[in-house]
Design a protein around this motif. Sequence first.
Motif, mmCIF file in Angstrom:
data_model
loop_
_atom_site.group_PDB
_atom_site.id
_atom_site.type_symbol
_atom_site.label_atom_id
_atom_site.label_comp_id
_atom_site.label_asym_id
_atom_site.label_seq_id
_atom_site.Cartn_x
_atom_site.Cartn_y
_atom_site.Cartn_z
ATOM 1 N N CYS A 48 -4.139 1.811 6.843
ATOM 2 C CA CYS A 48 -4.196 2.075 5.405
ATOM 3 C C CYS A 48 -5.636 2.167 4.896
ATOM 4 O O CYS A 48 -6.014 3.159 4.260
ATOM 5 C CB CYS A 48 -3.389 1.039 4.640
ATOM 6 S SG CYS A 48 -3.793 -0.670 5.057
ATOM 7 N N THR B 147 -7.263 5.269 6.376
ATOM 8 C CA THR B 147 -6.907 6.521 5.695
ATOM 9 C C THR B 147 -7.734 6.693 4.435
ATOM 10 O O THR B 147 -8.337 7.748 4.192
ATOM 11 C CB THR B 147 -5.411 6.528 5.342
ATOM 12 O OG1 THR B 147 -4.639 6.533 6.549
ATOM 13 C CG2 THR B 147 -5.040 7.754 4.512
ATOM 14 N N CYS B 148 -7.788 5.664 3.620
ATOM 15 C CA CYS B 148 -8.490 5.752 2.342
ATOM 16 C C CYS B 148 -9.977 6.038 2.542
ATOM 17 O O CYS B 148 -10.555 6.899 1.870
ATOM 18 C CB CYS B 148 -8.287 4.439 1.584
ATOM 19 S SG CYS B 148 -8.729 4.517 -0.166
ATOM 20 N N THR C 217 -7.289 -4.181 -1.614
ATOM 21 C CA THR C 217 -5.928 -3.782 -1.262
ATOM 22 C C THR C 217 -4.918 -4.759 -1.838
ATOM 23 O O THR C 217 -5.211 -5.948 -2.033
ATOM 24 C CB THR C 217 -5.756 -3.710 0.265
ATOM 25 O OG1 THR C 217 -4.436 -3.255 0.580
ATOM 26 C CG2 THR C 217 -5.980 -5.058 0.924
ATOM 27 N N HIS D 243 -10.115 -1.600 11.207
ATOM 28 C CA HIS D 243 -9.994 -0.161 10.974
ATOM 29 C C HIS D 243 -11.318 0.583 11.139
ATOM 30 O O HIS D 243 -11.338 1.816 11.212
ATOM 31 C CB HIS D 243 -9.419 0.110 9.583
ATOM 32 C CG HIS D 243 -7.980 -0.262 9.440
ATOM 33 N ND1 HIS D 243 -7.283 -0.145 8.250
ATOM 34 C CD2 HIS D 243 -7.095 -0.732 10.350
ATOM 35 C CE1 HIS D 243 -6.044 -0.561 8.435
ATOM 36 N NE2 HIS D 243 -5.909 -0.920 9.699
ATOM 37 N N ASN E 13 -1.098 1.963 -0.269
ATOM 38 C CA ASN E 13 -1.191 1.486 1.115
ATOM 39 C C ASN E 13 0.127 1.584 1.879
ATOM 40 O O ASN E 13 0.140 1.734 3.104
ATOM 41 C CB ASN E 13 -1.689 0.037 1.151
ATOM 42 C CG ASN E 13 -0.785 -0.917 0.399
ATOM 43 O OD1 ASN E 13 -0.697 -0.853 -0.839
ATOM 44 N ND2 ASN E 13 -0.125 -1.821 1.104
ATOM 45 N N GLY F 241 -0.833 5.346 3.067
ATOM 46 C CA GLY F 241 -1.429 4.457 4.051
ATOM 47 C C GLY F 241 -0.483 3.991 5.132
ATOM 48 O O GLY F 241 -0.898 3.263 6.032
#
Length: 333
Positions: free
Chosen positions: A143, A146-147, A171, A203, A301, A305
């Motif tokens: 998540c 991705t952002c 988040t 991540h 998310n 996400g």
Amino acid sequence: MAILNTGSKIRVGIAGGAGYTGGELVRLLLNHPNAEITFVHSSSNGGKYLYQVHTDLLGETELTFSTEFSTDIDVLFLCVGHGAAKKFLTEQNFPASVKIIDLSQDFRLNDTANFEGRDFVYGLPELQRDEITKANNIANPGCFATCIQLALLPLASKNGLTSAVHISGITGSTGAGQSLTETSHFSWRDSNVSTYKLFNHQHLQEIRQSLGLLQSETLPAIHFVPYRGNFTRGIITTCYLQTNLSLEEARNIYEAFFANHPFVHISKVNPHLKQVVNTNKGIVYVDKVDDQLVIISMIDNLLKGASGQAVQNMNLLFGLEETTGLRIKPSGF
């Protein structure tokens, strides 16, 4: 890419269906015109109606959780925990014809992308849409990953990451999963904010791997400070770095990069999180203050996400329009 026959539907199985991502997948797939759910597996909820666990599904379905797996499916979504996906594929014998979309981090990195004879493609459509359409197995991105990638990939495509990148991101509590912990308990989380995994979030590995696919020059340091928010869902990140690009040049790069990607929208004004919650959208805003380029990126998310992006990837795997079943209006108030 598997092309569906006219009138046929994608037969879907879900493993780990009792968690947040499993529940969101069910919600999306029940309303998907080209999919039908064959089973939703949960070892601890066998026989219960889905709506007894996911109470938002009351009146939507009479499906019950299964403790057995069927191999008579086209695609399997793995909504099990990190580390459990590898164990699951070792223990369960699904034929190679069944496509796998894994929502854990087990297969996202290059050195883990081949497992038990299956090759996994990293499933960020804004980065690898063509590769996804030719794949059999997908490693769904994280998540925060991705952002942040939506914020930085356009610059990387122009070798524009030329100085250290600083990122802060917050988040919602659903990002921690359903299992109760001290920092996900309501009485701790409410009216509270804290940092965690400073400069060491898991991540970051997949983010650097993706940026390296586009930027040929050496990547700079990326400093990331994540926060736990006192709300349930959504992610907002703020990235900034020193650049010689003008604001107009930067905005043109972002507009061009996402021009053919239906879920990412460039905002001309500073956006807010409610614009993406309950949607598969990503919203990106670009500004410049002195010599610092500032990029704000936000997603839900649990959807862009996690589960929404997983359905987006399913659409691409089976030759469907990638927005199918995912045109969801946000809850703006």
